[in-house]
Design a protein around this motif. Structure first.
Motif, PDB file in Angstrom:
ATOM      1  N   VAL A 100      21.053 -67.523 -39.342  1.00 15.30           N
ATOM      2  CA  VAL A 100      21.811 -68.079 -38.295  1.00 15.30           C
ATOM      3  C   VAL A 100      22.958 -68.718 -38.922  1.00 15.30           C
ATOM      4  N   GLU A 101      22.918 -69.057 -40.167  1.00 13.66           N
ATOM      5  CA  GLU A 101      24.078 -69.939 -40.739  1.00 13.66           C
ATOM      6  C   GLU A 101      25.367 -69.252 -40.849  1.00 13.66           C
ATOM      7  N   TYR A 102      25.085 -67.712 -40.778  1.00 16.30           N
ATOM      8  CA  TYR A 102      26.360 -66.770 -41.215  1.00 16.30           C
ATOM      9  C   TYR A 102      26.854 -66.318 -39.622  1.00 16.30           C
ATOM     10  N   LYS A 103      27.942 -65.803 -39.739  1.00 14.84           N
ATOM     11  CA  LYS A 103      28.622 -65.509 -38.610  1.00 14.84           C
ATOM     12  C   LYS A 103      28.024 -63.796 -38.602  1.00 14.84           C
ATOM     13  N   VAL A 104      27.495 -63.284 -37.584  1.00 14.26           N
ATOM     14  CA  VAL A 104      26.989 -61.857 -37.478  1.00 14.26           C
ATOM     15  C   VAL A 104      28.118 -61.216 -37.137  1.00 14.26           C
ATOM     16  N   VAL A 105      28.384 -60.105 -37.827  1.00 16.42           N
ATOM     17  CA  VAL A 105      29.358 -59.065 -37.440  1.00 16.42           C
ATOM     18  C   VAL A 105      28.887 -57.893 -37.205  1.00 16.42           C
ATOM     19  N   GLY A 106      27.535 -57.562 -37.296  1.00 14.88           N
ATOM     20  CA  GLY A 106      26.838 -56.376 -36.988  1.00 14.88           C
ATOM     21  C   GLY A 106      25.311 -56.534 -37.091  1.00 14.88           C
ATOM     22  N   VAL A 107      24.421 -55.644 -36.547  1.00 12.88           N
ATOM     23  CA  VAL A 107      23.094 -55.570 -36.664  1.00 12.88           C
ATOM     24  C   VAL A 107      22.847 -54.260 -37.318  1.00 12.88           C
ATOM     25  N   VAL A 108      21.797 -54.036 -38.149  1.00  8.32           N
ATOM     26  CA  VAL A 108      21.586 -52.657 -38.626  1.00  8.32           C
ATOM     27  C   VAL A 108      20.227 -52.370 -38.009  1.00  8.32           C
ATOM     28  N   ARG A 109      20.452 -51.430 -37.121  1.00 11.93           N
ATOM     29  CA  ARG A 109      19.324 -50.871 -36.269  1.00 11.93           C
ATOM     30  C   ARG A 109      18.671 -49.642 -36.846  1.00 11.93           C
ATOM     31  N   HIS A 110      19.566 -48.691 -37.810  1.00 13.12           N
ATOM     32  CA  HIS A 110      18.960 -47.454 -38.237  1.00 13.12           C
ATOM     33  C   HIS A 110      19.355 -47.457 -39.920  1.00 13.12           C
ATOM     34  N   LYS A 111      18.631 -46.772 -40.512  1.00 13.33           N
ATOM     35  CA  LYS A 111      18.970 -46.522 -41.960  1.00 13.33           C
ATOM     36  C   LYS A 111      18.779 -45.145 -42.279  1.00 13.33           C
ATOM     37  N   VAL A 112      19.285 -44.545 -43.507  1.00 12.34           N
ATOM     38  CA  VAL A 112      19.043 -43.057 -43.847  1.00 12.34           C
ATOM     39  C   VAL A 112      17.930 -43.173 -45.019  1.00 12.34           C
TER      40      VAL A 112
END
Length: 90
Positions: free
Chosen positions: A59-71
């Motif tokens: 939470v200390e960082y500004k979240v610019v995206g969430v990874v929901r999938h990986k290859v």
């Protein structure tokens, strides 16, 4: 996000401030649902996997995206070309 197991080495000297492109990901032309990662003359085949829990920074960082999938690349790389055998003629 790229997650690798092992090391990835560059042949040319790294230059500060220069972007590093190490490969190309494309959809497989022969296998449905598969992706291919081409690094130099090595080919890896993988599938898209949904993560059980989305991956995001603390939470200390500004979240610019969430990874929901990986290859996921399960197998070792396959060489697309090989060096010719110098002892073989013809």
């Amino acid at each position: 996000m790229i997650e690798l197991q092992g090391e990835l080495e560059r042949r040319d000297a790294a230059q500060p401030g220069k972007d590093f492109m190490f490969g190309r990901i494309t959809r497989s032309a022969t296998k449905e649902g598969m992706l291919e990662l081409l690094i130099g003359y090595h080919l890896l085949e993988g599938t898209v996997v949904k993560l059980k829990k989305p991956l995001a920074p603390a939470v200390e960082y500004k979240v610019v995206g969430v990874v929901r999938h990986k290859v996921l690349f399960k197998n070792r790389p396959r060489a697309l070309i090989s060096k010719p055998d110098p002892t073989r003629r013809g």
